[in-house]
Design a protein around this motif. Structure first.
Motif, PDB file in Angstrom:
ATOM      1  N   GLU A  98       0.817  -1.205   0.000  1.00 40.74           N
ATOM      2  CA  GLU A  98       0.000   0.000   0.000  1.00 40.74           C
ATOM      3  C   GLU A  98       0.857   1.265   0.000  1.00 40.74           C
ATOM      4  OE1 GLU A  98      -3.839   0.479   0.298  1.00 40.74           O
ATOM      5  OE2 GLU A  98      -3.110  -1.085  -1.037  1.00 40.74           O
ATOM      6  N   THR A  99       2.017   1.205   0.629  1.00 37.80           N
ATOM      7  CA  THR A  99       2.878   2.388   0.739  1.00 37.80           C
ATOM      8  C   THR A  99       3.738   2.594  -0.502  1.00 37.80           C
ATOM      9  OG1 THR A  99       2.987   2.099   3.148  1.00 37.80           O
ATOM     10  CG2 THR A  99       4.669   3.500   2.131  1.00 37.80           C
ATOM     11  N   LEU A 100       4.307   1.511  -1.030  1.00 43.17           N
ATOM     12  CA  LEU A 100       5.265   1.611  -2.129  1.00 43.17           C
ATOM     13  C   LEU A 100       4.661   1.273  -3.489  1.00 43.17           C
ATOM     14  CD1 LEU A 100       8.196  -0.217  -0.293  1.00 43.17           C
ATOM     15  CD2 LEU A 100       7.885   2.266  -0.531  1.00 43.17           C
ATOM     16  N   GLY A 101       3.583   0.493  -3.504  1.00 41.47           N
ATOM     17  CA  GLY A 101       2.958   0.085  -4.759  1.00 41.47           C
ATOM     18  C   GLY A 101       3.448  -1.278  -5.203  1.00 41.47           C
ATOM     19  N   PRO A 102       2.605  -2.084  -5.834  1.00 39.70           N
ATOM     20  CA  PRO A 102       2.973  -3.454  -6.210  1.00 39.70           C
ATOM     21  C   PRO A 102       4.062  -3.546  -7.263  1.00 39.70           C
ATOM     22  CG  PRO A 102       0.805  -2.873  -7.079  1.00 39.70           C
ATOM     23  CD  PRO A 102       1.191  -1.779  -6.140  1.00 39.70           C
ATOM     24  N   GLU A 103       4.270  -2.485  -8.042  1.00 42.82           N
ATOM     25  CA  GLU A 103       5.292  -2.520  -9.098  1.00 42.82           C
ATOM     26  C   GLU A 103       6.633  -1.971  -8.637  1.00 42.82           C
ATOM     27  OE1 GLU A 103       4.705  -4.109 -11.943  1.00 42.82           O
ATOM     28  OE2 GLU A 103       2.769  -4.536 -10.995  1.00 42.82           O
ATOM     29  N   PHE A 104       6.734  -1.578  -7.383  1.00 41.28           N
ATOM     30  CA  PHE A 104       8.000  -1.077  -6.840  1.00 41.28           C
ATOM     31  C   PHE A 104       9.074  -2.154  -6.943  1.00 41.28           C
ATOM     32  CE2 PHE A 104      10.979  -0.792  -3.298  1.00 41.28           C
ATOM     33  CZ  PHE A 104      11.411   0.522  -3.361  1.00 41.28           C
ATOM     34  N   SER A 105      10.308  -1.731  -7.200  1.00 39.55           N
ATOM     35  CA  SER A 105      11.435  -2.668  -7.220  1.00 39.55           C
ATOM     36  C   SER A 105      12.672  -1.995  -6.631  1.00 39.55           C
ATOM     37  CB  SER A 105      11.733  -3.156  -8.642  1.00 39.55           C
ATOM     38  OG  SER A 105      12.126  -2.076  -9.473  1.00 39.55           O
ATOM     39  N   PHE A 106      13.607  -2.816  -6.173  1.00 38.65           N
ATOM     40  CA  PHE A 106      14.860  -2.326  -5.593  1.00 38.65           C
ATOM     41  C   PHE A 106      15.944  -2.291  -6.664  1.00 38.65           C
ATOM     42  CE2 PHE A 106      12.493  -4.166  -2.086  1.00 38.65           C
ATOM     43  CZ  PHE A 106      12.688  -3.263  -1.045  1.00 38.65           C
ATOM     44  N   GLN A 107      16.836  -1.306  -6.555  1.00 40.05           N
ATOM     45  CA  GLN A 107      17.920  -1.144  -7.520  1.00 40.05           C
ATOM     46  C   GLN A 107      19.275  -1.294  -6.815  1.00 40.05           C
ATOM     47  OE1 GLN A 107      17.336  -0.512 -10.844  1.00 40.05           O
ATOM     48  NE2 GLN A 107      15.123  -0.497 -10.508  1.00 40.05           N
ATOM     49  N   THR A 309       9.341  -7.437  -8.876  1.00 32.87           N
ATOM     50  CA  THR A 309       8.396  -6.459  -8.358  1.00 32.87           C
ATOM     51  C   THR A 309       8.062  -6.760  -6.896  1.00 32.87           C
ATOM     52  OG1 THR A 309       6.434  -7.720  -9.002  1.00 32.87           O
ATOM     53  CG2 THR A 309       7.374  -6.197 -10.642  1.00 32.87           C
ATOM     54  N   LEU A 310       7.590  -5.739  -6.207  1.00 32.86           N
ATOM     55  CA  LEU A 310       7.239  -5.893  -4.806  1.00 32.86           C
ATOM     56  C   LEU A 310       6.132  -6.924  -4.620  1.00 32.86           C
ATOM     57  CD1 LEU A 310       7.634  -4.998  -1.896  1.00 32.86           C
ATOM     58  CD2 LEU A 310       6.060  -3.110  -2.317  1.00 32.86           C
ATOM     59  N   LYS A 311       5.194  -6.978  -5.536  1.00 32.60           N
ATOM     60  CA  LYS A 311       4.115  -7.965  -5.428  1.00 32.60           C
ATOM     61  C   LYS A 311       4.669  -9.377  -5.479  1.00 32.60           C
ATOM     62  CE  LYS A 311      -0.285  -9.388  -7.499  1.00 32.60           C
ATOM     63  NZ  LYS A 311      -1.295  -9.109  -8.556  1.00 32.60           N
ATOM     64  N   ALA A 312       5.555  -9.638  -6.435  1.00 30.54           N
ATOM     65  CA  ALA A 312       6.157 -10.967  -6.552  1.00 30.54           C
ATOM     66  C   ALA A 312       7.028 -11.278  -5.346  1.00 30.54           C
ATOM     67  CB  ALA A 312       6.969 -11.066  -7.843  1.00 30.54           C
ATOM     68  N   MET A 313       7.744 -10.274  -4.862  1.00 33.20           N
ATOM     69  CA  MET A 313       8.610 -10.467  -3.696  1.00 33.20           C
ATOM     70  C   MET A 313       7.789 -10.777  -2.448  1.00 33.20           C
ATOM     71  SD  MET A 313      11.553  -7.860  -2.293  1.00 33.20           S
ATOM     72  CE  MET A 313      12.372  -7.815  -3.895  1.00 33.20           C
ATOM     73  N   THR A 314       6.648 -10.090  -2.317  1.00 35.23           N
ATOM     74  CA  THR A 314       5.780 -10.327  -1.169  1.00 35.23           C
ATOM     75  C   THR A 314       5.204 -11.732  -1.203  1.00 35.23           C
ATOM     76  OG1 THR A 314       5.202  -7.975  -1.068  1.00 35.23           O
ATOM     77  CG2 THR A 314       3.745  -9.502   0.074  1.00 35.23           C
ATOM     78  N   LYS A 315       4.798 -12.191  -2.371  1.00 38.74           N
ATOM     79  CA  LYS A 315       4.271 -13.545  -2.501  1.00 38.74           C
ATOM     80  C   LYS A 315       5.316 -14.570  -2.089  1.00 38.74           C
ATOM     81  CE  LYS A 315       1.992 -16.721  -5.704  1.00 38.74           C
ATOM     82  NZ  LYS A 315       1.435 -16.898  -7.067  1.00 38.74           N
ATOM     83  N   SER A 316       6.553 -14.384  -2.530  1.00 34.98           N
ATOM     84  CA  SER A 316       7.629 -15.289  -2.169  1.00 34.98           C
ATOM     85  C   SER A 316       7.915 -15.231  -0.672  1.00 34.98           C
ATOM     86  CB  SER A 316       8.891 -14.947  -2.961  1.00 34.98           C
ATOM     87  OG  SER A 316       9.963 -15.782  -2.605  1.00 34.98           O
ATOM     88  N   MET A 317       7.870 -14.030  -0.102  1.00 34.12           N
ATOM     89  CA  MET A 317       8.098 -13.877   1.337  1.00 34.12           C
ATOM     90  C   MET A 317       7.050 -14.631   2.147  1.00 34.12           C
ATOM     91  SD  MET A 317       7.746 -10.434   3.665  1.00 34.12           S
ATOM     92  CE  MET A 317       5.967 -10.371   3.334  1.00 34.12           C
ATOM     93  N   LEU A 318       5.777 -14.529   1.734  1.00 32.88           N
ATOM     94  CA  LEU A 318       4.713 -15.215   2.447  1.00 32.88           C
ATOM     95  C   LEU A 318       4.833 -16.735   2.298  1.00 32.88           C
ATOM     96  CD1 LEU A 318       1.730 -12.869   1.518  1.00 32.88           C
ATOM     97  CD2 LEU A 318       2.887 -13.030   3.730  1.00 32.88           C
ATOM     98  N   LYS A 319       5.301 -17.184   1.154  1.00 34.93           N
ATOM     99  CA  LYS A 319       5.444 -18.624   0.917  1.00 34.93           C
ATOM    100  C   LYS A 319       6.602 -19.212   1.709  1.00 34.93           C
ATOM    101  CE  LYS A 319       6.264 -22.048  -2.728  1.00 34.93           C
ATOM    102  NZ  LYS A 319       6.462 -22.262  -4.191  1.00 34.93           N
ATOM    103  N   HIS A 320       7.763 -18.544   1.660  1.00 32.04           N
ATOM    104  CA  HIS A 320       8.963 -19.085   2.282  1.00 32.04           C
ATOM    105  C   HIS A 320       9.243 -18.486   3.663  1.00 32.04           C
ATOM    106  CE1 HIS A 320       9.899 -21.146  -1.441  1.00 32.04           C
ATOM    107  NE2 HIS A 320       9.763 -20.014  -2.104  1.00 32.04           N
ATOM    108  N   SER A 321       8.467 -17.486   4.056  1.00 35.71           N
ATOM    109  CA  SER A 321       8.576 -16.863   5.376  1.00 35.71           C
ATOM    110  C   SER A 321       9.985 -16.342   5.646  1.00 35.71           C
ATOM    111  CB  SER A 321       8.161 -17.856   6.465  1.00 35.71           C
ATOM    112  OG  SER A 321       7.560 -17.201   7.549  1.00 35.71           O
TER     113      SER A 321
END
Length: 491
Positions: A98-107, A309-321
């Motif tokens: 919600e703060t950064l947006g689902p398409e946010f990415s790190f560089q 993307t942040l959305k993909a990263m979040t999904k992976s974080m929730l899966k692998h904790s």
């Protein structure tokens, strides 16, 4: 004395009773429905029977509610605040998206303050972190290959490493043993979740030990982190840091034939620099030893690596904790408002943000991953967060299915019911929260937290990795959670 919420249980039970076979005009009436005492008494008795299957002497809080109306259908100690463990990651993912947006990415960038002439960089080369928690050896390997395309062979200046403006934190939970890889350091420049792989092999004359920054494309070893054998009995692992060198010693008697495990790195920015130096040398680029700098460098960007993307990263974080991902997402989201100096300060900002959206009580957070058991939340607050419409849009589709089964290959419920959620586990802490979607009935949000903090607090340091009795306790807690889920699905 803890009591089951009788009024809300009754309304839940009657909802399925009064809706069968009645015309819409009757269902839509505003006339109060009488609630017979036998339903309330039966519900309370059934919950008390289920509580017998929970771990003896443990604290318990649970709430299940209607996601649309917010009606609390059944609860036990709903305001009791307990550790959510990794269930916290669902909240952190919501906060970050919600703060950064689902398409946010790190560089992650390679910069220079000079120019390349005839294979020589006349100036400094700087590896600049951007907070990416998923940066790995393969990504640095790709950067080294891209850098070699500039026909760079050497440089006249220094090879510098900058970890950006994120706070540098030695570990997420200082009370955890030093050798646990899921309790890493945090920096603006992270690598391999700030871990290095230790492998040992039994030989006729003893053991051979190696430390590698393992990836799929490369497995470099570095000079800055060493491992040695020790003849002591305990502890199994011991860590020492001297200036820029990290040293692990391992008890010889604890090793078997051949094995391996990840160990945490406590100087992640320097670690990333040393790994890149080795990869660059393998690509034909002679770099000096890295130097960590503490102010943002000036210069031009040569090449960069972009995370998923942040959305993909979040999904992976929730899966692998993954704890490091949760902490970096939380800190990055908080830094979007103003600089933060610690995990506690960042999690405090997250709580304030949540309070503006949801009705909260009993929430006290010190991190974003739930690894620290000082982070606590009530089941009622958790379901209030789960009910948020944006939470259901952002996080609910990313949660894993919870396939509760009677026996292998046999589902308890039909295809009309779908259960998704996030689990959380610490020693003597078990948490579960999520959603029960029913195409033929109500959609529910639930949270179940179970913990025995007395047992957890009494653990000696050498017991904290695998305490005796924790497995049977955890099995009991999970069985109790399954019984509750089964009950709610049936009703």
């Amino acid at each position: 004395m803890s009591k089951v919420s009788r009024r809300h249980t009754l309304s839940f039970l009657l909802a399925s009773v009064v809706s069968i076979g009645l015309p819409s005009a009757v269902l839509g009436t505003s006339k109060p429905i009488l609630r017979p005492n036998f339903v309330v008494n039966r519900s309370g008795r059934e919950i008390r029977e289920l509580l017998k299957f929970a771990p003896v002497g443990s604290d318990i809080t649970f709430v299940v509610c209607d996601t649309e109306t917010g009606e609390e259908l059944e609860s036990f100690n709903p305001l009791r605040s307990l550790p959510p463990a990794s269930v916290m990651k669902a909240i952190t993912g919501f906060y970050a998206l919600e703060t950064l947006g689902p398409e946010f990415s790190f560089q992650t960038r390679l910069m220079t303050n000079g120019s390349i002439n005839n294979g020589v960089l006349e100036g400094d080369l700087i590896l600049v972190g951007g907070g990416d928690p998923t940066l790995d050896t393969d990504a640095l390997y790709d950067l080294s290959k891209l850098l070699s395309e500039f026909n760079l062979k050497t440089l006249t200046g220094d090879f510098k490493v900058y970890s950006s403006d994120w706070p540098s934190i030695n570990s997420i939970d200082p009370d955890q043993p030093s050798h646990l890889s899921y309790n890493p350091s945090i920096s603006g420049l992270n690598l391999n979740f700030n871990r290095i792989f230790l492998e040992w092999k039994r030989k006729q004359e003893g053991y051979s030990l190696s430390l590698e920054a393992r990836g799929l494309k490369a497995r470099p070893s570095i000079e800055g982190i060493k491992v040695k054998l020790s003849d002591r009995t305990s502890p199994v692992f011991e860590y020492k840091k001297l200036q820029n060198n990290e040293t692990w010693t391992v008890a010889r008697s604890s090793l078997g034939q051949t094995g391996g495990r990840w160990l945490p790195v406590r100087n992640p920015a320097l670690y990333a620099g040393q790994v890149f130096q080795r990869l660059a040398m393998d690509a034909g680029i002679d770099l000096p030893a890295p130097t960590v700098i503490y102010s943002m460098p000036k210069g031009q960007i040569l090449i960069s690596h972009e995370s998923e993307t942040l959305k993909a990263m979040t999904k992976s974080m929730l899966k692998h904790s993954t704890n490091l991902t949760a902490e970096m997402l939380g800190v990055t989201a908080s830094s979007n408002f103003s600089p933060v100096s610690s995990l506690g300060a960042s999690s405090h900002k997250m709580v304030r943000w949540l309070e503006e959206r949801c009705n909260l009580n009993g929430v006290s957070l010190v991190d974003h991953s739930g690894l620290n058991d000082q982070s606590t939340i009530s089941a009622k607050s958790m379901v209030n967060i789960l009910r948020d419409s944006r939470m259901q849009i952002q996080i609910k589709p990313l949660l894993k299915k919870i396939p509760y089964r009677r026996k292998k290959g046999q589902k308890i419920f039909g295809d009309d019911i779908k259960i998704v959620g996030k689990t959380g586990t610490l020693h003597y802490v078990s948490a579960l929260a999520g959603y029960i979607d029913n195409s033929k009935g109500r959609n529910l949000a639930f949270a179940i937290f179970v913990s025995d903090m007395r047992k957890r607090r009494n653990l000696e340091n050498h017991q904290k990795e695998n305490p005796r009795g924790s497995t049977s306790w955890m099995n009991s807690a999970r069985y109790f959670q399954r019984l509750l889920i089964n009950r709610w699905c049936r009703l």
